[in-house]
Design an enzyme around this catalytic site. Sequence first.
Site, PDB file in Angstrom:
ATOM      1  N   ASN A 142       0.883  -1.174   0.000  1.00 12.92           N
ATOM      2  CA  ASN A 142       0.000   0.000   0.000  1.00 12.92           C
ATOM      3  C   ASN A 142       0.920   1.224   0.000  1.00 12.92           C
ATOM      4  O   ASN A 142       1.459   1.600   1.046  1.00 12.92           O
ATOM      5  CB  ASN A 142      -0.899  -0.030   1.237  1.00 12.92           C
ATOM      6  CG  ASN A 142      -1.927   1.082   1.217  1.00 12.92           C
ATOM      7  OD1 ASN A 142      -1.877   1.977   0.368  1.00 12.92           O
ATOM      8  ND2 ASN A 142      -2.848   1.040   2.154  1.00 12.92           N
ATOM      9  N   ARG A 162      -2.224  -2.170  -3.702  1.00  6.64           N
ATOM     10  CA  ARG A 162      -3.507  -1.514  -3.526  1.00  6.64           C
ATOM     11  C   ARG A 162      -3.506  -0.259  -4.398  1.00  6.64           C
ATOM     12  O   ARG A 162      -2.577   0.545  -4.336  1.00  6.64           O
ATOM     13  CB  ARG A 162      -3.687  -1.119  -2.064  1.00  6.64           C
ATOM     14  CG  ARG A 162      -4.946  -0.344  -1.869  1.00  6.64           C
ATOM     15  CD  ARG A 162      -5.048   0.236  -0.498  1.00  6.64           C
ATOM     16  NE  ARG A 162      -6.305   0.962  -0.415  1.00  6.64           N
ATOM     17  CZ  ARG A 162      -6.500   1.989   0.393  1.00  6.64           C
ATOM     18  NH1 ARG A 162      -5.543   2.415   1.174  1.00  6.64           N
ATOM     19  NH2 ARG A 162      -7.664   2.587   0.410  1.00  6.64           N
ATOM     20  N   HIS A 180     -13.164   1.543  -0.600  1.00 11.32           N
ATOM     21  CA  HIS A 180     -13.080   0.482   0.417  1.00 11.32           C
ATOM     22  C   HIS A 180     -13.612  -0.851  -0.135  1.00 11.32           C
ATOM     23  O   HIS A 180     -14.021  -1.725   0.636  1.00 11.32           O
ATOM     24  CB  HIS A 180     -13.925   0.799   1.678  1.00 11.32           C
ATOM     25  CG  HIS A 180     -13.464   1.963   2.486  1.00 11.32           C
ATOM     26  ND1 HIS A 180     -14.341   2.832   3.088  1.00 11.32           N
ATOM     27  CD2 HIS A 180     -12.237   2.403   2.812  1.00 11.32           C
ATOM     28  CE1 HIS A 180     -13.675   3.755   3.747  1.00 11.32           C
ATOM     29  NE2 HIS A 180     -12.379   3.526   3.582  1.00 11.32           N
ATOM     30  N   ARG A 234     -13.813  14.084   7.389  1.00 15.88           N
ATOM     31  CA  ARG A 234     -14.597  14.393   6.176  1.00 15.88           C
ATOM     32  C   ARG A 234     -16.066  14.595   6.511  1.00 15.88           C
ATOM     33  O   ARG A 234     -16.623  13.881   7.358  1.00 15.88           O
ATOM     34  CB  ARG A 234     -14.472  13.252   5.171  1.00 15.88           C
ATOM     35  CG  ARG A 234     -13.138  13.242   4.472  1.00 15.88           C
ATOM     36  CD  ARG A 234     -13.009  12.046   3.557  1.00 15.88           C
ATOM     37  NE  ARG A 234     -11.786  11.312   3.859  1.00 15.88           N
ATOM     38  CZ  ARG A 234     -11.596  10.028   3.612  1.00 15.88           C
ATOM     39  NH1 ARG A 234     -12.530   9.322   3.029  1.00 15.88           N
ATOM     40  NH2 ARG A 234     -10.452   9.455   3.914  1.00 15.88           N
ATOM     41  N   GLU A 250      -7.595  -6.377   4.239  1.00 14.64           N
ATOM     42  CA  GLU A 250      -7.418  -6.004   2.835  1.00 14.64           C
ATOM     43  C   GLU A 250      -6.122  -6.560   2.257  1.00 14.64           C
ATOM     44  O   GLU A 250      -6.057  -6.897   1.076  1.00 14.64           O
ATOM     45  CB  GLU A 250      -7.458  -4.471   2.724  1.00 14.64           C
ATOM     46  CG  GLU A 250      -8.849  -3.928   2.978  1.00 14.64           C
ATOM     47  CD  GLU A 250      -8.881  -2.463   3.385  1.00 14.64           C
ATOM     48  OE1 GLU A 250      -8.552  -2.152   4.543  1.00 14.64           O
ATOM     49  OE2 GLU A 250      -9.229  -1.627   2.538  1.00 14.64           O
TER      50      GLU A 250
END
Length: 394
Positions: A8, A90, A179, A240, A381
């Site tokens: 990642n 990723r 996601h 956010r 993940e």
Amino acid sequence: MSKTIAINAGSSSLKWQLYVMPEETVVAKGIVERIGLNDSIFTIKYGEDQKYETIVDIADHDVAVKMLLDQLIDLKILASYDEITGVGHRVVHGGEFYDRSVIIDDEVLKNIEDLAEFAPLHNPANAMGIKAFKHLLPEIISVAVFDTAFHATMPEVSYLYSLPREYYEDFKVRKYGFHGTSHQFVAQRAAEMLGKPIEETKIITCHLGNGASITAVDGGISVDTSMGFTPLAGVTMGTRAGDIDASTLPFLMEKLDLNINEMVDTLNKKSGLLGLSGISSDMRDLEANSDKPEVRVTLDIFADRIRKYIGSYVTVLNGVDAIVFTAGIGENDAAIREQIINGMSWFGCEIDPEQNAKRGEDTVISTPESKIKVFMIPTDEELVIARDVEALRS
Ligand code: AMP
């Protein structure tokens, strides 16, 4: 021995996890931070709680990857570069190009770089990671695993905004969702826990971390999700704003004399839990201060927005077998899970407080009588990335 590394890459960081495949055993993991800055931090965790850490200047991702592979050999975690049989990356945005993971060739790399327009903070960094590994391991298969891919199956009715249609046709402005790897992983696991083929299930997955999104999964397929064109849309997040009325933007820009970039920056970095509470974006800090009225209302808003998405997705799916909580908050914050579900007793959804207090493993947190099952499932993940590399390698 076959080893796959899941990567990642951020603009100044490189997070990685090394697996023995197909056993799916993690043999080492780590992170390189502050790449391109002074005093980069290079960490490897391996064996039984062993840790290697050093602070040196690491100029770029190429240097970081070379240092990583050489150090893995020094620590005898790898015998040689040849032991790595696959690299999985990723990648945040796959646009409309990719509905699944793919082997990275020149065209795929170009598409990832071109999609920087949609994900300016992420895709260029992901591409840097890809190129660094390709330079050092040119013969080894590398695979892109996209955050958007799982949602590529959404129907037009979910992904089109109510804007002039040519904005979609000309500029590809639409809902993409993010996601996806996490939603896919926990939905699959939830189907196993339900004891049904995933094709026969209706599942709502709640990925609640610093970023948060909710997905409606029908028969294993994402049919709607709360994030949008970017990860700014949907529920209240750490910093956010989630969904707001677009007309507040010109109003505030005028009042505060902000330009559009400053306004969007506020929505991304100074809003959400941080903006509402005035204390922190971190849920642990908020839980520790939940007696303060402004924190209490922040937590109530967080739960309320998630509950509303769940409610609307019950309608989208025309029913639901299971609701899943995952990621930092979803896996660890029993109080928020209870608050969300307690507001949904009409649906026949009931939390078992004893089960809900458990941590760590996949857990059924609803009562045996609950019509809708509620699960806590830790996401993974990196494992999905390693599995996809293995699947494309063979
Ligand atoms: P993630 O982005 O998945 O790493 O999740 C980060 C979020 O999870 C942060 O808001 C953390 O405060 C939250 N989190 C992690 N551990 C806990 C915990 N024990 N209780 C509540 N929230 C937690």
